[in-house]
Design a protein around this motif. Sequence first.
Motif, PDB file in Angstrom:
ATOM      1  N   UNK A   1       0.829  -1.207   0.000  1.00 63.75           N
ATOM      2  CA  UNK A   1       0.000   0.000   0.000  1.00 63.75           C
ATOM      3  C   UNK A   1       0.864   1.257   0.000  1.00 63.75           C
ATOM      4  N   UNK A   2       0.189   2.395  -0.098  1.00 62.09           N
ATOM      5  CA  UNK A   2       0.900   3.673  -0.095  1.00 62.09           C
ATOM      6  C   UNK A   2       1.647   3.917   1.212  1.00 62.09           C
ATOM      7  N   UNK A   3       1.193   3.271   2.306  1.00 62.97           N
ATOM      8  CA  UNK A   3       1.868   3.397   3.598  1.00 62.97           C
ATOM      9  C   UNK A   3       2.876   2.272   3.828  1.00 62.97           C
ATOM     10  N   UNK A   4       3.219   1.555   2.755  1.00 61.77           N
ATOM     11  CA  UNK A   4       4.196   0.462   2.776  1.00 61.77           C
ATOM     12  C   UNK A   4       3.713  -0.738   3.592  1.00 61.77           C
ATOM     13  N   UNK A   5       2.390  -0.852   3.729  1.00 68.93           N
ATOM     14  CA  UNK A   5       1.801  -2.026   4.378  1.00 68.93           C
ATOM     15  C   UNK A   5       1.704  -3.154   3.354  1.00 68.93           C
ATOM     16  N   UNK A   6       2.178  -4.328   3.720  1.00 65.89           N
ATOM     17  CA  UNK A   6       2.051  -5.499   2.856  1.00 65.89           C
ATOM     18  C   UNK A   6       0.713  -6.171   3.145  1.00 65.89           C
ATOM     19  N   UNK A   7      -0.203  -6.120   2.187  1.00 66.45           N
ATOM     20  CA  UNK A   7      -1.485  -6.800   2.328  1.00 66.45           C
ATOM     21  C   UNK A   7      -1.313  -8.264   1.927  1.00 66.45           C
ATOM     22  N   UNK A   8      -2.128  -9.149   2.493  1.00 62.61           N
ATOM     23  CA  UNK A   8      -1.953 -10.579   2.230  1.00 62.61           C
ATOM     24  C   UNK A   8      -2.585 -11.014   0.911  1.00 62.61           C
ATOM     25  N   UNK A   9      -3.861 -10.681   0.711  1.00 63.31           N
ATOM     26  CA  UNK A   9      -4.598 -11.154  -0.465  1.00 63.31           C
ATOM     27  C   UNK A   9      -5.545 -10.066  -0.950  1.00 63.31           C
ATOM     28  N   UNK A  10      -5.634  -9.914  -2.262  1.00 64.28           N
ATOM     29  CA  UNK A  10      -6.710  -9.140  -2.883  1.00 64.28           C
ATOM     30  C   UNK A  10      -7.646 -10.162  -3.515  1.00 64.28           C
ATOM     31  N   UNK A  11      -8.821 -10.316  -2.950  1.00 67.16           N
ATOM     32  CA  UNK A  11      -9.725 -11.381  -3.370  1.00 67.16           C
ATOM     33  C   UNK A  11     -10.572 -10.949  -4.557  1.00 67.16           C
ATOM     34  N   UNK A  12     -10.351 -11.613  -5.683  1.00 61.33           N
ATOM     35  CA  UNK A  12     -11.133 -11.353  -6.881  1.00 61.33           C
ATOM     36  C   UNK A  12     -10.648 -10.198  -7.722  1.00 61.33           C
ATOM     37  N   UNK A  13      -9.571  -9.519  -7.295  1.00 65.22           N
ATOM     38  CA  UNK A  13      -9.113  -8.339  -8.026  1.00 65.22           C
ATOM     39  C   UNK A  13      -7.587  -8.288  -8.101  1.00 65.22           C
ATOM     40  N   UNK A  14      -7.107  -7.495  -9.059  1.00 60.41           N
ATOM     41  CA  UNK A  14      -5.675  -7.253  -9.236  1.00 60.41           C
ATOM     42  C   UNK A  14      -5.428  -5.749  -9.224  1.00 60.41           C
ATOM     43  N   UNK A  15      -4.622  -5.227  -8.282  1.00 59.04           N
ATOM     44  CA  UNK A  15      -4.304  -3.795  -8.293  1.00 59.04           C
ATOM     45  C   UNK A  15      -3.617  -3.406  -9.598  1.00 59.04           C
ATOM     46  N   UNK A  16      -4.032  -2.275 -10.158  1.00 58.72           N
ATOM     47  CA  UNK A  16      -3.440  -1.816 -11.416  1.00 58.72           C
ATOM     48  C   UNK A  16      -2.890  -0.399 -11.312  1.00 58.72           C
ATOM     49  N   UNK A  17      -3.619   0.492 -10.656  1.00 56.04           N
ATOM     50  CA  UNK A  17      -3.159   1.868 -10.454  1.00 56.04           C
ATOM     51  C   UNK A  17      -3.498   2.272  -9.029  1.00 56.04           C
ATOM     52  N   UNK A  18      -2.802   3.255  -8.506  1.00 54.18           N
ATOM     53  CA  UNK A  18      -3.083   3.684  -7.142  1.00 54.18           C
ATOM     54  C   UNK A  18      -2.566   2.683  -6.131  1.00 54.18           C
ATOM     55  N   UNK A  19      -2.625   3.072  -4.857  1.00 57.61           N
ATOM     56  CA  UNK A  19      -2.019   2.254  -3.808  1.00 57.61           C
ATOM     57  C   UNK A  19      -2.909   2.134  -2.575  1.00 57.61           C
ATOM     58  N   UNK A  20      -4.207   2.331  -2.737  1.00 58.62           N
ATOM     59  CA  UNK A  20      -5.114   2.284  -1.591  1.00 58.62           C
ATOM     60  C   UNK A  20      -5.640   0.866  -1.377  1.00 58.62           C
ATOM     61  N   UNK A  21      -4.725  -0.086  -1.258  1.00 52.00           N
ATOM     62  CA  UNK A  21      -5.094  -1.498  -1.228  1.00 52.00           C
ATOM     63  C   UNK A  21      -5.878  -1.893   0.020  1.00 52.00           C
ATOM     64  N   UNK A  22      -5.800  -1.102   1.077  1.00 47.03           N
ATOM     65  CA  UNK A  22      -6.562  -1.412   2.282  1.00 47.03           C
ATOM     66  C   UNK A  22      -8.059  -1.408   2.059  1.00 47.03           C
ATOM     67  N   UNK A  23      -8.511  -0.806   0.953  1.00 49.00           N
ATOM     68  CA  UNK A  23      -9.941  -0.740   0.658  1.00 49.00           C
ATOM     69  C   UNK A  23     -10.426  -1.911  -0.191  1.00 49.00           C
ATOM     70  N   UNK A  24      -9.497  -2.737  -0.687  1.00 52.88           N
ATOM     71  CA  UNK A  24      -9.933  -3.873  -1.503  1.00 52.88           C
ATOM     72  C   UNK A  24      -9.046  -5.106  -1.354  1.00 52.88           C
TER      73      UNK A  24
END
Length: 204
Positions: A135-158
């Motif tokens: 994420x943008x705060x350098x947090x390593x998220x474990x899994x994005x279920x059903x999706x692949x991040x492509x742009x942006x870094x707000x992974x905590x929301x998905x």
Amino acid sequence: MEAWSGTEEEGSRINPGMSVGWLVEEVYHNPGYYDISAQDMSVWHVPNNFPLEHWNLASILRYHTNNRFFSLYGGNLFELYQQYPVRYNIGSCSDRGPAFPIVYDFGDKESTKQLYGPNPRAQFEPGFITFRPISTHRVAMAICSGVKPTTGCDTGHYCIGGGGYFYPNQCGDFAGFDWDRVAGTSGWSTSKELRESAVLLFYR
């Protein structure tokens, strides 16, 4: 589901009266995480408090992989996360982690997209499962279920799970899923159905 398995120990403790919440807590440290040698993975999102016999019909999302991706990563999640540690400050948000296409058993790309808030939808592509994005705060998220991040870094929301620093008021495995209520914003929270469902992982 005979082809998708946990361990014999796990199977011996499951009975039709168990709820999703109980099972997730009970088998959190299940040896299937590191003992099973698998090729593919299936994911079910099951609303809380449904007994075992209703999980299939009650699921809001079910999918699986069929490309044997685990053969490249040691055969299970434990080995995959040895290569992609879920640890704070392990990389930057340009490191989106390995992503693999999924086959839907219930749901589709559009229904997957609708489970997440309108704002983060521009940041991901549905139809994948992703491991260890940063994420943008350098947090390593474990899994994005059903999706692949492509742009942006707000992974905590998905994406779910994770390690290290979380923005204030974000905690737990669903860190930013209820962001609108917590931060007084609009358009970032996931659907209520997704927030109130357990994520079940199966190996094959």
